[in-house]
Enzyme design. Structure first.
Site, mmCIF file in Angstrom:
data_model
loop_
_atom_site.group_PDB
_atom_site.id
_atom_site.type_symbol
_atom_site.label_atom_id
_atom_site.label_comp_id
_atom_site.label_asym_id
_atom_site.label_seq_id
_atom_site.Cartn_x
_atom_site.Cartn_y
_atom_site.Cartn_z
ATOM 1 N N SER A 114 -59.848 -13.427 -30.052
ATOM 2 C CA SER A 114 -59.964 -13.834 -28.569
ATOM 3 C C SER A 114 -61.270 -12.690 -28.387
ATOM 4 C CB SER A 114 -58.709 -13.053 -28.065
ATOM 5 O OG SER A 114 -58.768 -11.616 -27.966
ATOM 6 N N HIS A 130 -60.223 -8.281 -23.731
ATOM 7 C CA HIS A 130 -61.231 -9.403 -23.257
ATOM 8 C C HIS A 130 -61.757 -9.041 -22.031
ATOM 9 C CE1 HIS A 130 -56.745 -10.828 -25.113
ATOM 10 N NE2 HIS A 130 -57.659 -10.264 -25.421
#
Length: 511
Positions: free
Chosen positions: A433, A486
């Protein structure tokens, strides 16, 4: 009448052959290679649950999806044919899973032994009765782990494994387990408090535990529970050969009750599935045009499988995207074969195979910054990331090229890993991610600097919102999400994108 005959002959009867053949073949394979020979190095939850689901789904889809297309489902949702295939897979998979539960429990007889030591010589047996035994309660070894579960990791599950040695014998242990599930959305303080309460209550129960309240013992096979008990032994005795350790679980019900109603329910579940499918097949009419194509053995006009395989071709149009997706899937399969839980491996397990954590990286294990980007914390984690990677790859690879996209992906992944260990002291970070948010940042830069032509910007903004914006918001308001990775990936991707625009904007705008 003609339509009914066509549907029965070309859809319903092939379904019966595929479903019955799948159930019988897999059960026979499992019995011979796992139970009789014991040479399948796979955990029980894979053999009992996930492999049956996968096998049923793949075989039904491969052999029956073309036949289902002859049904006229126009006027309904576009996924109408998929619903039929799904019901077929469900009607095959459920009794297949139930048959595996029955097979494992029914394949072994109850063995009466005079002492615990005799069990060491009965390697191929599973159930035992022992007239007398003693357990050294005060030499018990403990191991605690936690796993997340649920579609969005909304549950946090604590497990306490207590390996209690039998007296007068080595390598045989009495297993006691306690567990508790809490919501994963609370603060770390609440989770720690719940954990302490769980440990305290488990200790109180164990102090009152009656080791003699048992009718027979079950020897644990290769499973997550056995790993928990073995980890308790390993932590205290790191030099012990774990393959030689035997974990016995006490059973309080009668041995004859272990099968319950599983056997009749195998046929009941299959019968219900067959009946529902038969009704579903008889209701719609035949699509005459598709029926002619089927008779002429022409392929499907819209074949999702071929489209997916074409996209995943590492020599095709989207080389970089295909290579990255296949690498992530390959690493995950190796993890599962290595013994990690398919849905929710523990942080310690992820750390052992290359997860990212501050302590290890600062001690010189810098490779973790890279390896963690190809390790995933479960099947859902992998699936969501790969879908995002596919959509972003289709939007970006055309502009930056295969080599640059891979370099950007890896660079953003490493920078995201650095952000993670900077922000979190003791969190084990894994997953693609961070690198994928780097691609989101790259896409954002291209949109901000208007690299995309006007007719493509709306679609690009939608993809960015779905796989970037919503994910960030969800991470902020949910627990168990590495938000630092992230944001670190997003920022690094945006900076790289801005630099690329400054250097190559003219070339980009020509594409």
């Amino acid at each position: 009448m003609k339509n009914i005959k066509i549907k029965l002959q070309y859809i319903f009867l092939p379904f019966l052959l595929v479903s019955i053949g799948t159930i019988v073949s897999y059960t026979a394979f499992r019995w011979f290679f796992d139970i009789k020979l014991g040479i399948l190095p796979l955990k029980e939850n894979l053999l009992n649950l996930w492999i049956p689901i996968t096998v049923a789904g793949i075989l039904v889809y491969v052999f029956l999806r073309r036949k289902v297309k002859i049904l006229n489902l126009r006027g309904k949702r576009d996924d109408g044919h998929f619903v039929y295939v799904f019901v077929m897979a469900f009607a095959t998979g459920i009794p297949l899973m139930m048959s595996q539960q029955y097979l494992v429990k029914s394949a072994y007889k109850l063995q009466e032994v005079s002492s615990i030591a005799e069990i060491q010589n009965l390697q191929n047996e599973k159930y035992f009765t022992i007239p007398a035994f003693q357990v050294n309660k005060y030499a018990s070894l403990s191991h605690v782990n936690s796993r997340v579960s649920g579609r969005n990791n909304e549950n946090l599950n604590f497990h306490l494994y207590l390996s209690c040695p039998f007296k007068f014998v080595d390598n045989v242990w009495y297993g006691v387990e306690y567990s508790r599930s809490i919501k994963n959305s609370g603060t770390e303080q609440k989770k720690n408090s719940a954990y302490r309460i769980f440990i305290r209550s488990s200790e109180e129960k164990f102090n009152k535990y009656n080791f003699q309240d048992v009718r027979y013992f079950e020897k644990l096979g290769y499973s997550d529970d056995k790993d928990g008990f073995l980890n308790a032994i390993k932590e205290q005795y790191p030099d012990k050969n774990l393959k030689e350790q035997i974990i016995l679980i006490p059973k309080k019900e009668a041995f004859s009750e272990r099968l319950g109603n599983t056997f009749p329910w195998i046929f009941g579940a299959y019968g219900i599935g067959v009946f529902v499918l038969l009704i579903m097949i008889l209701i719609p009419k035949i699509d005459e045009e598709e029926w002619k194509r089927f008779q002429q053995k022409k392929p499907l006009r819209d074949d999702d499988v071929k489209d997916i395989l074409k996209f995943l071709n590492p020599t095709g149009v989207y080389k970089a995207s295909a290579i990255l997706i296949l690498l992530n899937i390959g690493v995950f399969l190796v993890m599962v074969l290595y013994g990690l839980n398919l849905m929710s491996p523990t942080p310690q397990e992820l750390l052992e195979i290359g997860g990212n954590r501050r302590t290890e990286v600062l001690n010189g294990e810098y490779w973790r910054l890279f390896s963690a980007t190809f390790i995933h914390g479960g099947l859902l984690h992998l699936g969501m990331n790969m879908v995002g990677l596919a959509f972003l790859g289709m939007l970006l690879e055309h502009f930056v090229g295969a080599v640059k996209l891979i370099v950007i992906y890896v660079t953003c992944g490493i920078l995201a890993s650095l952000a993670s260990i900077y922000w979190y002291e003791n969190t084990v970070g894994v997953g693609a991610s961070g690198a994928i948010y780097g691609l989101n940042g790259l896409l954002l830069a291209f949109l901000v600097f208007k690299v995309y032509p006007k007719y493509e910007r709306s679609a690009a903004w939608i993809v960015l919102g779905l796989f970037g914006g919503i994910g960030l918001l969800f991470g902020i308001f949910s627990g168990g999400i590495d938000n630092a990775a992230h944001f670190g990936g997003l920022f690094s991707g945006f900076v790289i994108g801005a630099i690329l625009v400054l250097l190559y904007k003219k070339q980009f705008t020509k594409k």
